[in-house]
Scaffold this active site. Structure first.
Site, short mmCIF file in Angstrom:
data_model
loop_
_atom_site.label_atom_id
_atom_site.label_comp_id
_atom_site.label_asym_id
_atom_site.label_seq_id
_atom_site.Cartn_x
_atom_site.Cartn_y
_atom_site.Cartn_z
N HIS A 49 0.80 -1.18 -0.09
CA HIS A 49 0.00 0.02 -0.02
C HIS A 49 0.73 1.30 0.08
CE1 HIS A 49 0.97 0.28 4.32
NE2 HIS A 49 0.73 -0.78 4.50
P1 TYD Z 1 -1.34 -2.80 8.40
O1 TYD Z 1 -0.66 -1.49 8.27
O2 TYD Z 1 -2.31 -2.94 6.91
O3 TYD Z 1 -0.01 -3.91 7.97
P2 TYD Z 1 0.55 -4.48 6.97
O4 TYD Z 1 0.82 -3.10 6.17
O5 TYD Z 1 2.12 -4.79 7.49
O6 TYD Z 1 0.08 -5.40 5.84
O7 TYD Z 1 -2.04 -3.01 9.52
C1 TYD Z 1 -2.49 -4.34 9.84
C2 TYD Z 1 -3.57 -4.19 10.94
O8 TYD Z 1 -3.01 -3.55 12.13
C3 TYD Z 1 -4.78 -3.17 10.55
O9 TYD Z 1 -5.79 -3.71 10.99
C4 TYD Z 1 -4.23 -1.91 11.12
C5 TYD Z 1 -3.61 -2.44 12.51
N1 TYD Z 1 -2.58 -1.35 12.71
C6 TYD Z 1 -2.97 -0.36 14.06
O10 TYD Z 1 -4.04 -0.49 14.65
N2 TYD Z 1 -2.09 0.34 14.36
C7 TYD Z 1 -0.97 0.70 13.52
O11 TYD Z 1 -0.13 1.57 13.99
C8 TYD Z 1 -0.56 -0.26 12.57
C9 TYD Z 1 0.56 0.03 11.75
C10 TYD Z 1 -1.56 -1.03 12.20
#
Ligand code: TYD
Length: 134
Positions: free
Chosen positions: A52
């Site tokens: 993303h």
């Molecule tokens: P995401 O950023 O989509 O992970 P990646 O990019 O590694 O695939 O985050 C995964 C999940 O964690 C999503 O439900 C949001 C949550 N999250 C938080 O609540 N706080 C945060 O600071 C981060 C980075 C993620």
């Protein structure tokens, strides 16, 4: 110093017979103030994270343990940064597509972020990302 480009940044490294020490100070070693820290661990073999872009958030990613690759796509060029030492990290500006993969067993990715978590800051659709950077 150009701040809007993805790049590896070397961190201070204090070598000592008792073990090494590195550190990060905001606005000194990285070009933003730290609003949030998170870490990624226990990644099963073959999994990918990220995939993303952020509209505003900037990040600095360090492999505190093990290794993984961060793929950065700015819409024109795609670069693979291999992180495998805890004394340097990757600065990821806002507005680039970023994905993390090839996590080694027991790898630990520390991510320092310039904004608090905000789901609305994410761009998950690659075509939307391409339109945004035009
Ligand atoms: P995401 O950023 O989509 O992970 P990646 O990019 O590694 O695939 O985050 C995964 C999940 O964690 C999503 O439900 C949001 C949550 N999250 C938080 O609540 N706080 C945060 O600071 C981060 C980075 C993620």
């Amino acid at each position: 110093m150009t701040y809007n480009l993805s790049r590896l940044i070397d961190l201070p490294k204090i070598l000592d017979d008792r073990g090494n020490l590195s550190f990060i100070e905001e606005l000194r070693h990285i070009p933003f103030k730290i609003e949030r820290s998170y870490w990624i661990y226990d990644v099963p073999g073959g999994e990918k994270r990220g995939g993303h872009a952020y509209k505003e958030n900037q990040e600095f990613i360090v492999a505190l343990s093990g290794s993984f690759d961060v793929i950065i796509d700015d819409g024109k060029n795609r670069n693979v940064f291999s992180l495998n030492r805890s004394y340097y990290g990757l600065y990821v500006p806002k507005g680039v597509w970023r994905q993390m993969e090839n996590f080694s067993t027991n790898s630990l990715a520390l991510v320092l972020a310039s904004t608090k978590y905000d789901a609305a800051d994410y761009i998950f659709d690659y075509d939307e990302f391409k339109r945004m950077i035009l």
